[in-house]
Each structure stands twice: as structure tokens, then as C-alpha cells.
Design an enzyme around this catalytic site. Structure first.
Site, mmCIF file in Angstrom:
data_model
loop_
_atom_site.group_PDB
_atom_site.id
_atom_site.type_symbol
_atom_site.label_atom_id
_atom_site.label_comp_id
_atom_site.label_asym_id
_atom_site.label_seq_id
_atom_site.Cartn_x
_atom_site.Cartn_y
_atom_site.Cartn_z
ATOM 1 C CD GLU A 1 40.057 7.938 -10.749
ATOM 2 O OE1 GLU A 1 39.296 7.563 -9.843
ATOM 3 O OE2 GLU A 1 39.662 8.246 -11.894
ATOM 4 N N GLY B 1 38.097 9.220 -17.976
ATOM 5 C CA GLY B 1 37.501 10.524 -17.707
ATOM 6 C C GLY B 1 37.898 11.592 -18.711
ATOM 7 C CG ASN C 1 34.981 3.365 -10.063
ATOM 8 O OD1 ASN C 1 34.613 3.635 -8.919
ATOM 9 N ND2 ASN C 1 36.198 3.655 -10.519
ATOM 10 C CB SER D 1 36.075 7.735 -22.430
ATOM 11 O OG SER D 1 36.800 8.690 -21.666
HETATM 12 C C1 PEP Z 1 37.132 4.505 -14.424
HETATM 13 O O1 PEP Z 1 37.555 5.354 -13.679
HETATM 14 O O2 PEP Z 1 37.161 3.311 -14.064
HETATM 15 C C2 PEP Z 1 36.631 4.917 -15.731
HETATM 16 C C3 PEP Z 1 36.673 4.058 -16.691
HETATM 17 O O3 PEP Z 1 36.170 6.225 -15.856
HETATM 18 P P1 PEP Z 1 35.434 6.874 -17.147
HETATM 19 O O4 PEP Z 1 34.428 5.882 -17.648
HETATM 20 O O5 PEP Z 1 34.786 8.118 -16.614
HETATM 21 O O6 PEP Z 1 36.499 7.154 -18.157
#
Ligand code: PEP
Length: 254
Positions: free
Chosen positions: A100, A176, A12, A216
Site C-alpha cells: 500500500e 484484502g 498489521n 487474506s
Molecule cells: C496486509 O495488508 O499486510 C494483508 C496481508 O492484508 P489482508 O490480510 O487483509 O489481506
């Protein structure tokens, strides 16, 4: 991972990458991942890079996804993009109800369900995101929150279409933040989600649905997460923005 369900790992990209930057990233991914057959690899660029990426992935093992879509097919909805418009660029997957969007655009479970039905109406494969916040987890409300999100967001589709739907478990506290769920935490929640899908549809549907973990995910934590029996892939944010990290995640999942 269960051998009856093919792993699906999606990147994503969120609000990142111009069309030119997207070009370079996808050329690199094709070079690194060209021989991978064990995983459904998906990239979800912003709408403005779909055209560029769709041309590049045409002859590859990489599927194209979008990050959102309208619940309406066409009409007076300024700024919106409908399923038919995504299909024009050979989009196959669409992320719905990302945390989000739930937070900043105030997307409700009812809206996610309307989008889910519109996506299936156009034969797109939806990736429906659910997940609890840190406050909810600390208040022991994780299962209650997920049960509510699943019931509301997955409403209005048949079991047959549910089997074509992917669920992404994304604990909001792990997105994130660098704070990844432990493999045990992820497995426990994934098993719970599968049991809820079984209740909402039936056990056979639940057995077929792929459930991704997101939050993450990095090359270093992929192997252990993907080895959990109810974890069928990953939805990757930050680490999907670079050739090295995203291709290492895919390679470490096999
Ligand atoms: C996401 O927003 O779908 C996500 C998992 O972000 P990250 O891997 O940066 O935590």
C-alpha cells in the site's frame, strides 16, 4: 515451517483502531494468547496507539511493531516518525515497503533500503514486504519482480543484519481480496525468495531468515499455509483486527 526458524505472526492494523479500541483488542489478545510460547506474536497499531499498546504489552508475550518509519533519524521532515521515536515506545519490529505504501506513497526499493538501514541502525527488526501484482503474475513476471524488489530493498546491509530481517511475501492480488495464495503457490515463491537471499548474501543467512506469507490469511487457511517448509509465519491485515480471528490464526499455526 522449519523447526530451526521460530514462527512469527504479525498483525498489521493499517489505518484502524483508536487508542481506546486498541486497548480493548490487546486486552483480549493477552487473555487468549497468554500461554503461547511457540510463536513470536507482533501487533502493529497506528502510531497514535503505540503509547497505549506499549504499556499493555510490557508484561506479555506480544511484541510491538510499527507500520512504517522515516529513513531519517530526525530533522525537517514534516509528518515523519523516526526510529528513535519508535524505540521510545519499546517498538521492536517495523513493517517496511508494504504494497500500500509502494502504491499510494510511491515508495521505491531504494527508499525501502534506506529505511531498512535506518531501522537496523536503531536495532529495530524490519519486516520487508515484497510481492507481485495480478498483472505481473499473469504475465509470468513474478520471479523477475521479486528478484528486483529483493535486490533493491535489501541493499546495503550485512549478512548478519539480514538474518535479523524478516521478509514478508505479500502477493498484491491477495491483500484484502479474500483470494489467498494456495499453499503450493506460497511455498514455491517462498523457496524462490530464499534462493535469492542465498545468492544476495549466502546460504547460511538464507537458512536463518524468516519469510512470512501475507494476503487474506484467515483462521481457516492458516494451518496448511504454515505447514509449508519455507513459510515461517504470516503478516495479517483484516483478520488481525478482531480478538477471535487473530488469536485463532496464532493457535492454528502451532
Ligand atoms: C496486509 O495488508 O499486510 C494483508 C496481508 O492484508 P489482508 O490480510 O487483509 O489481506
Amino acid at each position: 515451517m522449519d523447526k530451526n526458524r521460530k514462527l512469527i505472526i504479525a498483525g498489521n492494523w493499517k489505518q484502524n483502531k483508536t487508542a481506546a479500541e486498541a486497548h480493548d483488542l490487546v486486552v483480549g489478545l493477552k487473555r487468549e494468547l497468554g500461554t503461547v510460547k511457540e510463536v513470536d506474536i507482533v501487533v502493529c497499531p497506528p502510531f497514535t496507539a503505540l503509547n497505549e499498546v506499549s504499556k499493555l504489552v510490557l508484561d506479555s508475550n506480544i511484541w510491538l511493531g510499527a507500520q512504517n518509519m522515516s529513513e531519517h533519524n530526525t530533522g525537517a521532515y514534516t509528518g515523519e516518525i523516526g526510529a528513535g521515536m519508535l524505540k521510545e515506545f519499546s517498538v521492536r519490529y517495523v513493517i517496511l515497503g508494504h504494497s500500500e505504501r509502494r502504491e499510494y506513497q510511491k515508495e521505491s526499493d531504494a527508499l525501502v533500503s534506506a529505511k531498512l538501514q535506518a531501522a537496523h541502525g536503531a536495532s529495530l527488526k524490519p519486516i520487508v514486504c515484497v510481492g507481485e501484482t495480478l498483472t505481473e503474475r499473469e504475465a509470468n513476471q513474478t520471479e523477475e519482480v521479486l528478484a528486483r524488489q529483493l535486490k533493491g530493498s535489501l541493499a546495503g546491509i550485512t549478512g548478519e543484519l539480514m538474518e535479523e530481517t524478516i521478509v514478508a511475501y505479500e502477493p498484491v492480488w491477495a491483500i484484502g481480496t479474500g483470494k489467498v495464495a494456495t499453499p503450493d503457490q506460497a511455498q514455491a515463491v517462498h523457496a524462490f525468495i530464499r534462493s535469492k537471499i542465498s545468492e544476495l548474501f549466502n546460504p547460511s543467512v538464507a537458512k536463518h531468515v524468516r519469510i512470512q506469507y501475507g494476503g487474506s490469511v484467515k483462521p481457516g487457511n492458516t494451518r496448511e499455509l504454515m505447514s509449508q517448509p519455507d513459510v515461517d509465519g504470516a503478516l495479517v491485515g483484516g483478520a488481525a483486527l478482531e480478538v477471535r480471528s487473530f488469536s485463532d490464526i496464532i493457535k492454528n499455526s502451532i
